[in-house]
Design a protein around this motif. Structure first.
Motif, PDB file in Angstrom:
ATOM      1  N   ALA A  42     -55.699 -64.756   1.233  1.00 17.42           N
ATOM      2  CA  ALA A  42     -56.889 -63.953   0.928  1.00 17.42           C
ATOM      3  C   ALA A  42     -57.922 -64.064   2.041  1.00 17.42           C
ATOM      4  N   GLU A  84     -52.270 -54.960  -1.496  1.00 20.26           N
ATOM      5  CA  GLU A  84     -53.114 -56.154  -1.475  1.00 20.26           C
ATOM      6  C   GLU A  84     -54.142 -56.073  -0.355  1.00 20.26           C
ATOM      7  N   ILE A 138     -62.791 -62.587  -4.498  1.00 18.76           N
ATOM      8  CA  ILE A 138     -61.439 -62.037  -4.319  1.00 18.76           C
ATOM      9  C   ILE A 138     -60.461 -62.711  -5.272  1.00 18.76           C
ATOM     10  N   ASN A 139     -60.472 -64.044  -5.294  1.00 18.39           N
ATOM     11  CA  ASN A 139     -59.522 -64.780  -6.129  1.00 18.39           C
ATOM     12  C   ASN A 139     -59.679 -64.427  -7.603  1.00 18.39           C
ATOM     13  N   ILE A 172     -58.131 -56.001  -1.337  1.00 13.28           N
ATOM     14  CA  ILE A 172     -58.999 -57.087  -0.869  1.00 13.28           C
ATOM     15  C   ILE A 172     -60.073 -56.549   0.067  1.00 13.28           C
TER      16      ILE A 172
END
Length: 202
Positions: free
Chosen positions: A22, A38, A6-7, A42
């Motif tokens: 996250a 977002e 994700i990051n 995600i």
């Protein structure tokens, strides 16, 4: 792996998010400080990971139909369709190949990939990633799909998941250099270094 995935994608797409936020979204929590976009992105990124595991268990080689499967997950279920126009990628100072060339370019890319199975797996994964950016097959998600293909090819080759740790500026600069000259070493070096560091921890 989930949070690194994700990051990496959020950072390289120009939308960095805190690890704490996250993690909460990845667990299914609604975070008031995060946007709806977002949350959706995600959630869809997380859904790609079990798909990759399933395809690996089926020993599916990376191909154009594999990209379509990634697209469905990243888009939240949309039917994949190659773009009908040629965008201007201002952040890369680049115009991708013409829509009429996409299918043939993908065919050549994957034919070359499968012929080169004995080559260095990191270089092969980076080449797939870079050429998918060059082709840019879809109107949306092409860059996410290129990064998914990079990780999938690494795992298919037995290297395991290995995220890029470049900044957005470094990443885009490396891609712009590849698209301009056909040469690129920044992504390759970053991935190789991260792979060695991960191996040293095991």
């Amino acid at each position: 792996m989930k949070i690194d995935w994700i990051n990496m994608n959020m950072r390289l797409s120009g939308n960095p998010i805190s690890e704490e936020r996250a993690i909460r979204i990845a667990k299914g929590e609604y975070v008031l400080e995060a946007t709806l976009e977002e949350h959706l992105l995600i959630t869809n990124l997380v859904s790609v990971l079990p798909l990759m595991d399933t395809l690996l268990n089926m020993d599916e080689e990376l191909s154009a139909p594999t990209l379509d499967k990634f697209y469905r997950k990243l888009s939240g279920g949309e039917s994949p369709c190659y773009r009908k126009s040629t965008p201007i990628l201002f952040h890369l100072s680049y115009n991708p190949v013409l829509p009429s060339e996409i299918e043939e370019e993908l065919r050549r890319l994957f034919a070359g990939l499968h012929r080169g199975k004995g080559s260095d797996p990191v270089q092969r994964a980076v080449a797939v990633h870079n050429h998918l950016i060059r082709i840019y097959p879809y109107d949306r998600y092409s860059e996410f799909i290129a990064r998914t293909a990079l990780e999938y090819e690494l795992m298919y080759s037995g290297q395991g998941f290995c995220p890029l740790t470049l900044s957005e500026q470094e990443y885009n600069g490396a891609l712009a250099e590849f698209l301009r000259s056909g040469r690129e070493s920044v992504i390759d070096r970053n991935l190789e270094l991260n792979r060695l560091m991960l191996s040293a921890r095991e």
